[in-house]
Design a protein around this motif. Structure first.
Motif, PDB file in Angstrom:
ATOM      1  N   LYS A 100       0.814  -1.216   0.000  1.00 43.57           N
ATOM      2  CA  LYS A 100       0.000   0.000   0.000  1.00 43.57           C
ATOM      3  C   LYS A 100       0.849   1.268   0.000  1.00 43.57           C
ATOM      4  O   LYS A 100       0.573   2.223  -0.737  1.00 43.57           O
ATOM      5  CB  LYS A 100      -0.944   0.000   1.204  1.00 43.57           C
ATOM      6  CG  LYS A 100      -1.870   1.240   1.256  1.00 43.57           C
ATOM      7  CD  LYS A 100      -2.869   1.124   2.372  1.00 43.57           C
ATOM      8  CE  LYS A 100      -3.799   2.343   2.400  1.00 43.57           C
ATOM      9  NZ  LYS A 100      -4.590   2.489   1.147  1.00 43.57           N
TER      10      LYS A 100
ATOM     11  N   ASP B  66      -2.552   7.421   3.025  1.00 39.74           N
ATOM     12  CA  ASP B  66      -1.397   7.574   2.140  1.00 39.74           C
ATOM     13  C   ASP B  66      -0.150   7.739   2.993  1.00 39.74           C
ATOM     14  O   ASP B  66      -0.216   7.865   4.220  1.00 39.74           O
ATOM     15  CB  ASP B  66      -1.566   8.768   1.186  1.00 39.74           C
ATOM     16  CG  ASP B  66      -1.813  10.082   1.908  1.00 39.74           C
ATOM     17  OD1 ASP B  66      -1.191  10.323   2.959  1.00 39.74           O
ATOM     18  OD2 ASP B  66      -2.662  10.874   1.424  1.00 39.74           O
TER      19      ASP B  66
ATOM     20  N   TRP C  13      -5.489  -5.863   6.605  1.00 39.29           N
ATOM     21  CA  TRP C  13      -5.606  -4.613   7.366  1.00 39.29           C
ATOM     22  C   TRP C  13      -5.021  -4.735   8.771  1.00 39.29           C
ATOM     23  O   TRP C  13      -5.156  -3.812   9.587  1.00 39.29           O
ATOM     24  CB  TRP C  13      -7.060  -4.174   7.460  1.00 39.29           C
ATOM     25  CG  TRP C  13      -7.979  -5.219   8.064  1.00 39.29           C
ATOM     26  CD1 TRP C  13      -8.648  -6.191   7.396  1.00 39.29           C
ATOM     27  CD2 TRP C  13      -8.288  -5.394   9.458  1.00 39.29           C
ATOM     28  NE1 TRP C  13      -9.369  -6.967   8.280  1.00 39.29           N
ATOM     29  CE2 TRP C  13      -9.166  -6.483   9.547  1.00 39.29           C
ATOM     30  CE3 TRP C  13      -7.919  -4.725  10.616  1.00 39.29           C
ATOM     31  CZ2 TRP C  13      -9.665  -6.945  10.771  1.00 39.29           C
ATOM     32  CZ3 TRP C  13      -8.420  -5.171  11.834  1.00 39.29           C
ATOM     33  CH2 TRP C  13      -9.282  -6.269  11.902  1.00 39.29           C
TER      34      TRP C  13
END
Length: 518
Positions: free
Chosen positions: A56, A132, A199
């Motif tokens: 990610k 982010d 996650w």
């Protein structure tokens, strides 16, 4: 109830009192700052070894780890952005600690601890919700602000609250709490890595809010230290300090200790610019130690293990879960050895633990470097065998144990106990700032150094361990059993440092009394 342990010193000084449940509970609550610090150290190394996290936020590193067979084993994780995630916490802490010095001096140790807890909470929330890399790093920066305030105030709080004879054990509780936090982070990383859906890293980062909440709420109920109350100089604060000291020591007879605190406070009133005064010749021994001890603590290479142990074990060919489990083992060893240090430091002294731990770390680093040099090459298709990887793990555990009962806790204890009251906040800030500066440097450069120096990086750190062990043997006097407000005697009787202390004190009509042997 109060334990019937009297407070005496080797120098013939005597403060009446016992270790009371009140001071123990206060110090346990303050040590939650160490738990958060350790959690932040441990959590970053774990999440940066998790595939979903790398995919990610650091896709280039993820692709290199998964597919690129042309990249050296030592260079798989070499990324400045990845190291910035880890090291941004420490550069923020470096800046925050100087603000914390003013807060600690003007408003007390408790206020700094409270601010640190609040900043930790904010950082944990941002990290867990990050979408982010910029949000992720901002969360680390807020955590760094919390670390800056907590690490500046908590060691001082513990040293000032503790009876002199047991100051080492109480202050080593900070490093023990760091170990508890790091071990908890490793266990949580091991569990969250197995969560389906990718996650789990969010849970790892967000759970920092648990100890942060405990610290922030606990700080509301912590008493201020008697030293801080006396330093404020108001008559009602002196009365409050006397009442508090009687409660802390479990005895009404605290006259000798109060007299020393008032005397130190009167001296501190002449210091209106503590950072500038800290540069004076008479404080040269403390200034050198404020720089040298935290610098040496970082160039032991411990944060190579603390930050990047899972990545290091993955470099050697272990899987993701096995790498995280190896970090749990090293964390358990470190926490256990720090607990043993708490039991031994006020009996064996600081110097003995520093020197013995240094020799143990030196031997372990040489073994790690030799095995990696002999068994792990550049070719990613030729990984180290499981047996050799286990041998490295054993050597790492021996190294972590040596650090855990020497440079780990003593790197925080000795700086927090050697500064006179008039420059104590400034001295502690310098010490913490140097610690953060070189923590940042090591964290930011290690993966690149591993890529270029390969196994030689461990010989590099071994060389520094040899230097610091010699430094302690020659230049650090013993400080156990000495009350903080009488610590200048230690420097006045040291063969090297007395030329600095006696020179300026003779000019002001003072002198060094008593004999404290090295």
């Amino acid at each position: 109830m109060a334990a019937s342990l009297s407070t005496t010193t080797n120098s013939g000084d005597h403060y009446n009192g016992r270790i009371t449940s009140f001071v123990v509970l206060s110090c346990v609550m303050a040590s939650m700052g160490g738990v958060i610090f350790g959690y932040d150290i441990g959590i970053s190394g774990g999440v940066t070894s998790m595939g979903p996290f790398l995919k990610k936020f650091f896709p280039d590193v993820y692709a290199r780890m998964r597919a690129d067979s042309n990249v050296s084993n030592y260079c798989k994780f070499d990324s400045q952005l990845l190291t910035t995630f880890t090291s941004s916490l420490y550069i923020a802490g470096l800046v925050a600690t100087f603000f914390a010095a003013s807060v600690t001096r003007a408003f007390g140790r408790r206020t700094s601890i409270l601010i640190g807890g609040a900043a930790f909470l904010s950082g944990a929330a941002l990290g867990g919700a990050a979408v982010d890399v910029y949000m992720l790093i901002l969360g680390r920066v807020l955590l760094g602000v919390g670390v800056g305030f907590a690490n500046q105030s908590v060691p001082l709080y513990l040293s000032e609250m503790a009876p002199p004879q047991y100051r080492g054990a109480f202050n080593n509780g900070f490093q023990f709490s760091v170990g508890i936090g790091a071990l908890s982070a490793n266990l949580i990383n091991y569990g969250t890595e197995k969560i389906s859906g990718g996650w789990g890293w969010r849970l790892s980062l967000a759970l920092a809010a648990v100890p942060a909440s405990a610290l922030a709420l606990g700080a509301l109920f912590l008493p201020e230290t008697p030293n801080s109350l006396v330093q404020r100089g108001r008559e009602d604060d002196l009365h409050r300090a006397t009442i508090l000291l009687r409660k802390i020591r479990g005895t009404p007879d605290v006259g000798a200790e109060i007299e020393d605190l008032v005397s130190a406070c009167n001296t501190s009133k002449s210091s209106r610019r503590p950072f500038r005064d800290f540069m004076r010749r008479r404080y040269r021994p403390q200034l050198v130690m404020a720089f040298a001890i935290p610098f040496f603590q970082q160039v032991t290479g411990i944060n190579v293990i603390a930050f990047y142990a899972p990545l290091l074990f993955r470099t050697m060919g272990l899987g993701e879960s096995a790498s995280l489990m190896s970090s749990i083992v090293t964390g358990l060893v470190g926490t256990t050895s720090t607990f043993l240090s708490m039991l031994a430091v006020d009996r064996l002294g600081r110097r003995t633990l520093f020197i013995a731990g240094g020799l143990q770390m030196l031997a372990s680093q040489l073994v790690i470097g030799a095995v990696l040099a002999a068994r792990l090459g550049d070719d990613p298709r030729e990984l180290m065998g499981k047996g050799w990887a286990f041998a490295v793990l054993v050597a790492v555990c021996a190294y972590v144990a040596g650090f855990g009962w020497s440079w780990g806790p003593l790197g925080w204890l000795v700086p927090s106990e050697i500064f006179p009251l008039e420059v104590r906040s400034a001295g502690q800030s310098v010490s913490v700032a140097v610690n953060f500066l070189f923590t940042f440097a090591v964290a930011q450069t290690f993966l690149a150094m591993l890529c270029h120096m390969k196994a030689g990086i461990f010989f590099f750190f071994a060389g520094w361990v040899a230097v610091m062990t010699g430094f302690v043997y020659v230049l650090l006097p013993e400080t156990k059993d000495v009350p903080m407000e009488r610590m200048e005697r230690v420097w006045g009787e040291h063969w090297f440092w007395r030329r600095f202390v006696e020179g300026e004190e003779s000019e002001s009509g003072g002198g060094v009394d008593g004999v404290i042997k090295q």
